[in-house]
Design a protein around this motif. Structure first.
Motif, PDB file in Angstrom:
ATOM      1  N   LYS A   1       0.831  -1.207   0.000  1.00 41.44           N
ATOM      2  CA  LYS A   1       0.000   0.000   0.000  1.00 41.44           C
ATOM      3  C   LYS A   1       0.866   1.258   0.000  1.00 41.44           C
ATOM      4  O   LYS A   1       0.534   2.249  -0.657  1.00 41.44           O
ATOM      5  CB  LYS A   1      -0.922   0.006   1.221  1.00 41.44           C
ATOM      6  N   ILE A   2       1.955   1.220   0.734  1.00 48.10           N
ATOM      7  CA  ILE A   2       2.859   2.370   0.795  1.00 48.10           C
ATOM      8  C   ILE A   2       3.429   2.675  -0.580  1.00 48.10           C
ATOM      9  O   ILE A   2       3.438   3.827  -1.037  1.00 48.10           O
ATOM     10  CB  ILE A   2       3.987   2.105   1.812  1.00 48.10           C
ATOM     11  N   LEU A   3       3.904   1.631  -1.265  1.00 44.48           N
ATOM     12  CA  LEU A   3       4.483   1.824  -2.599  1.00 44.48           C
ATOM     13  C   LEU A   3       3.418   2.213  -3.619  1.00 44.48           C
ATOM     14  O   LEU A   3       3.632   3.104  -4.446  1.00 44.48           O
ATOM     15  CB  LEU A   3       5.190   0.537  -3.031  1.00 44.48           C
ATOM     16  N   LEU A   4       2.271   1.549  -3.552  1.00 45.64           N
ATOM     17  CA  LEU A   4       1.194   1.827  -4.504  1.00 45.64           C
ATOM     18  C   LEU A   4       0.689   3.263  -4.360  1.00 45.64           C
ATOM     19  O   LEU A   4       0.488   3.962  -5.368  1.00 45.64           O
ATOM     20  CB  LEU A   4       0.048   0.845  -4.284  1.00 45.64           C
ATOM     21  N   SER A   5       0.478   3.712  -3.131  1.00 48.07           N
ATOM     22  CA  SER A   5      -0.029   5.066  -2.903  1.00 48.07           C
ATOM     23  C   SER A   5       0.907   6.103  -3.505  1.00 48.07           C
ATOM     24  O   SER A   5       0.460   7.075  -4.130  1.00 48.07           O
ATOM     25  CB  SER A   5      -0.191   5.309  -1.400  1.00 48.07           C
ATOM     26  N   PHE A   6       2.218   5.883  -3.339  1.00 42.56           N
ATOM     27  CA  PHE A   6       3.174   6.844  -3.896  1.00 42.56           C
ATOM     28  C   PHE A   6       3.103   6.859  -5.420  1.00 42.56           C
ATOM     29  O   PHE A   6       3.052   7.935  -6.032  1.00 42.56           O
ATOM     30  CB  PHE A   6       4.593   6.502  -3.447  1.00 42.56           C
ATOM     31  N   LEU A   7       3.111   5.692  -6.052  1.00 40.60           N
ATOM     32  CA  LEU A   7       3.106   5.649  -7.518  1.00 40.60           C
ATOM     33  C   LEU A   7       1.807   6.197  -8.091  1.00 40.60           C
ATOM     34  O   LEU A   7       1.814   6.836  -9.156  1.00 40.60           O
ATOM     35  CB  LEU A   7       3.337   4.217  -7.998  1.00 40.60           C
ATOM     36  N   GLN A   8       0.695   5.981  -7.417  1.00 43.89           N
ATOM     37  CA  GLN A   8      -0.578   6.509  -7.907  1.00 43.89           C
ATOM     38  C   GLN A   8      -0.597   8.040  -7.885  1.00 43.89           C
ATOM     39  O   GLN A   8      -1.263   8.659  -8.711  1.00 43.89           O
ATOM     40  CB  GLN A   8      -1.736   5.952  -7.076  1.00 43.89           C
ATOM     41  N   SER A   9       0.139   8.627  -6.960  1.00 44.55           N
ATOM     42  CA  SER A   9       0.161  10.093  -6.860  1.00 44.55           C
ATOM     43  C   SER A   9       1.348  10.715  -7.587  1.00 44.55           C
ATOM     44  O   SER A   9       1.475  11.942  -7.625  1.00 44.55           O
ATOM     45  CB  SER A   9       0.176  10.526  -5.388  1.00 44.55           C
ATOM     46  N   HIS A  10       2.214   9.871  -8.165  1.00 46.06           N
ATOM     47  CA  HIS A  10       3.367  10.368  -8.920  1.00 46.06           C
ATOM     48  C   HIS A  10       3.470   9.590 -10.236  1.00 46.06           C
ATOM     49  O   HIS A  10       4.325   8.706 -10.389  1.00 46.06           O
ATOM     50  CB  HIS A  10       4.660  10.215  -8.106  1.00 46.06           C
ATOM     51  N   PRO A  11       2.603   9.901 -11.181  1.00 42.24           N
ATOM     52  CA  PRO A  11       2.523   9.115 -12.426  1.00 42.24           C
ATOM     53  C   PRO A  11       3.781   9.174 -13.287  1.00 42.24           C
ATOM     54  O   PRO A  11       3.940   8.363 -14.203  1.00 42.24           O
ATOM     55  CB  PRO A  11       1.330   9.733 -13.153  1.00 42.24           C
ATOM     56  N   GLU A  12       4.693  10.099 -12.993  1.00 41.88           N
ATOM     57  CA  GLU A  12       5.917  10.213 -13.794  1.00 41.88           C
ATOM     58  C   GLU A  12       7.001   9.241 -13.339  1.00 41.88           C
ATOM     59  O   GLU A  12       8.009   9.062 -14.035  1.00 41.88           O
ATOM     60  CB  GLU A  12       6.444  11.648 -13.725  1.00 41.88           C
ATOM     61  N   VAL A  13       6.826   8.598 -12.191  1.00 41.67           N
ATOM     62  CA  VAL A  13       7.857   7.718 -11.617  1.00 41.67           C
ATOM     63  C   VAL A  13       7.638   6.286 -12.112  1.00 41.67           C
ATOM     64  O   VAL A  13       6.554   5.730 -11.917  1.00 41.67           O
ATOM     65  CB  VAL A  13       7.819   7.763 -10.076  1.00 41.67           C
ATOM     66  N   PRO A  14       8.647   5.643 -12.733  1.00 46.81           N
ATOM     67  CA  PRO A  14       8.465   4.294 -13.288  1.00 46.81           C
ATOM     68  C   PRO A  14       8.363   3.196 -12.248  1.00 46.81           C
ATOM     69  O   PRO A  14       7.646   2.216 -12.437  1.00 46.81           O
ATOM     70  CB  PRO A  14       9.693   4.099 -14.169  1.00 46.81           C
TER      71      PRO A  14
ATOM     72  N   PRO B   1      12.422  -7.405  -3.180  1.00 44.50           N
ATOM     73  CA  PRO B   1      11.066  -7.593  -2.643  1.00 44.50           C
ATOM     74  C   PRO B   1      10.389  -6.292  -2.215  1.00 44.50           C
ATOM     75  O   PRO B   1       9.177  -6.275  -1.991  1.00 44.50           O
ATOM     76  CB  PRO B   1      11.279  -8.530  -1.445  1.00 44.50           C
ATOM     77  N   ALA B   2      11.156  -5.207  -2.125  1.00 42.00           N
ATOM     78  CA  ALA B   2      10.602  -3.923  -1.691  1.00 42.00           C
ATOM     79  C   ALA B   2      10.308  -3.000  -2.864  1.00 42.00           C
ATOM     80  O   ALA B   2      10.333  -1.784  -2.725  1.00 42.00           O
ATOM     81  CB  ALA B   2      11.563  -3.242  -0.726  1.00 42.00           C
ATOM     82  N   THR B   3      10.014  -3.558  -4.044  1.00 40.74           N
ATOM     83  CA  THR B   3       9.788  -2.735  -5.234  1.00 40.74           C
ATOM     84  C   THR B   3       8.373  -2.904  -5.784  1.00 40.74           C
ATOM     85  O   THR B   3       7.744  -3.954  -5.627  1.00 40.74           O
ATOM     86  CB  THR B   3      10.779  -3.090  -6.352  1.00 40.74           C
ATOM     87  N   LEU B   4       7.902  -1.878  -6.448  1.00 40.28           N
ATOM     88  CA  LEU B   4       6.657  -1.926  -7.210  1.00 40.28           C
ATOM     89  C   LEU B   4       6.884  -1.147  -8.498  1.00 40.28           C
ATOM     90  O   LEU B   4       7.407  -0.025  -8.468  1.00 40.28           O
ATOM     91  CB  LEU B   4       5.491  -1.325  -6.418  1.00 40.28           C
ATOM     92  N   ILE B   5       6.481  -1.740  -9.633  1.00 39.35           N
ATOM     93  CA  ILE B   5       6.837  -1.226 -10.955  1.00 39.35           C
ATOM     94  C   ILE B   5       5.575  -0.983 -11.780  1.00 39.35           C
ATOM     95  O   ILE B   5       4.632  -1.793 -11.745  1.00 39.35           O
ATOM     96  CB  ILE B   5       7.727  -2.249 -11.691  1.00 39.35           C
ATOM     97  N   ARG B   6       5.553   0.087 -12.534  1.00 37.02           N
ATOM     98  CA  ARG B   6       4.451   0.287 -13.481  1.00 37.02           C
ATOM     99  C   ARG B   6       4.554  -0.759 -14.587  1.00 37.02           C
ATOM    100  O   ARG B   6       5.650  -1.011 -15.110  1.00 37.02           O
ATOM    101  CB  ARG B   6       4.525   1.679 -14.115  1.00 37.02           C
TER     102      ARG B   6
END
Length: 254
Positions: free
Chosen positions: A102-115, A153-158
Motif C-alpha cells: 500500500k505504501i508503494l502503490l499510494s506513492f506511484l498513484q500520486s506520482h505518475p511520472e515515476v516508473p 522484494p521492496a519494489t513496485l513497478i508500473r
C-alpha cells in the motif's frame, strides 16, 4: 449486484522446493488487503509445495508446477498472465510487511511520472527473525554503480515500464533484478526511494546468492559494465570478502 474490483497489482511468486517458506510469503500478500492477482510459477517441486498451492488456490489467480527455464523466465511468465497496471514479484522465501505494498502503490498513484518505487527491507534469518536492514537509500546512478542498492522484494513497478524493457533478462541467473533496475533507468527514468520498511528478505544457506557467490558477483560486475561502461574499483576490492570469505563462513555454518 456487487461488481468485482479490478486488480491493481500483478504479483508473481516464483518457487522451487520452498514449502517451509511458501505459506508465509502467500499469507503476507493476502494480508495486504489490496485487489491483486497472484500467479505462482513453481519449477516442479517435490516437497509439500503442491499441497500448499491447492490449499490456497481459491485465492490465487493462477498457478502451475513443472520444469521451467529458471527464475527470471518464471517471473516473466507469471506477470505476462496478468493485466494490472502495477507489477512486482515476491520470491517464495520473502514476505511483505503490513501495508508494505500500500505504501508503494499510494506513492506511484500520486506520482505518475515515476516508473517504479522501492522501500526498505529487513534481512531475516531462516526463521524469519530480523537481523539487519538491507543497505539502501536515496537513488542515484553513482550509488547504483557501486552496488545494487534496491532490494527486490521492496519494489513496485508500473506495467508500462516493465513491458517497455521486456521484463527480466532470462539469460541471467543471479542479477536479473540488478539488470532490470538499469534497464528501466535507461528507458523510463529513475525510481524513487520510500524510506519505510515494506518487506523482508530471508537469508539462508539454500539461496543462490549464498551458495554461488562467485557466479553472483561476476554476473553483477558484468551488469555494471554493460550499462555504466566501467566497473568501479569497489567491485574488485570487495571480491575477497563477497566471494571467498563469505563463502567460507557459509560452509562452516552448513
Amino acid at each position: 449486484m456487487v461488481l468485482p474490483v479490478a486488480p491493481l497489482i500483478t504479483i508473481a511468486v516464483p518457487s522451487f522446493n520452498q514449502d517451509r517458506y511458501l505459506a508465509d510469503a502467500l499469507e503476507s500478500i493476502f494480508n495486504q488487503s489490496l485487489p491483486v492477482e497472484i500467479f505462482v510459477a513453481d519449477g516442479g517441486s517435490t516437497d509439500n509445495t503442491l499441497a500448499i498451492l491447492k490449499k490456497w488456490q481459491d485465492r490465487l489467480t493462477g498457478w502451475r508446477s513443472g520444469p521451467d527455464n529458471g527464475q527470471a523466465a518464471a517471473v516473466n511468465e507469471a506477470i505476462s498472465h496478468g493485466t494490472a497496471p502495477f507489477v512486482c514479484w515476491l520470491n517464495s522465501d520473502d514476505t511483505y510487511l503490513e501495508n508494505g505494498l500500500k505504501i508503494l502503490l499510494s506513492f506511484l498513484q500520486s506520482h505518475p511520472e515515476v516508473p517504479f518505487a522501492y522501500g526498505r527491507t529487513w534481512n531475516t534469518d531462516e526463521h524469519g527473525h530480523p537481523t539487519k536492514p538491507y543497505w539502501t537509500g536515496k537513488f542515484s546512478e553513482w550509488h547504483l554503480m557501486q552496488r545494487c542498492l534496491i532490494s527486490q522484494p521492496a519494489t513496485l513497478i508500473r506495467r508500462e515500464a516493465w513491458e517497455g524493457v521486456g521484463g527480466l533478462d532470462e539469460s541471467l541467473q543471479f542479477s536479473m533484478d540488478y539488470d532490470l533496475w538499469w534497464k528501466i533507468l535507461r528507458h523510463s527514468g529513475p525510481p524513487v526511494f520510500i524510506p519505510k520498511f515494506v518487506a523482508t528478505n530471508r537469508i539462508h544457506a539454500q539461496t543462490k546468492t549464498a551458495s554461488q557467490r562467485y557466479q553472483h558477483h561476476a554476473e553483477s560486475m558484468a551488469v555494471v559494465k554493460k550499462y555504466a561502461g566501467e566497473v568501479p574499483l569497489k567491485w574488485h576490492l570487495a571480491w575477497p570478502w563477497s566471494v571467498w570469505f563469505r563463502s567460507k563462513i557459509n560452509k562452516q555454518k552448513a
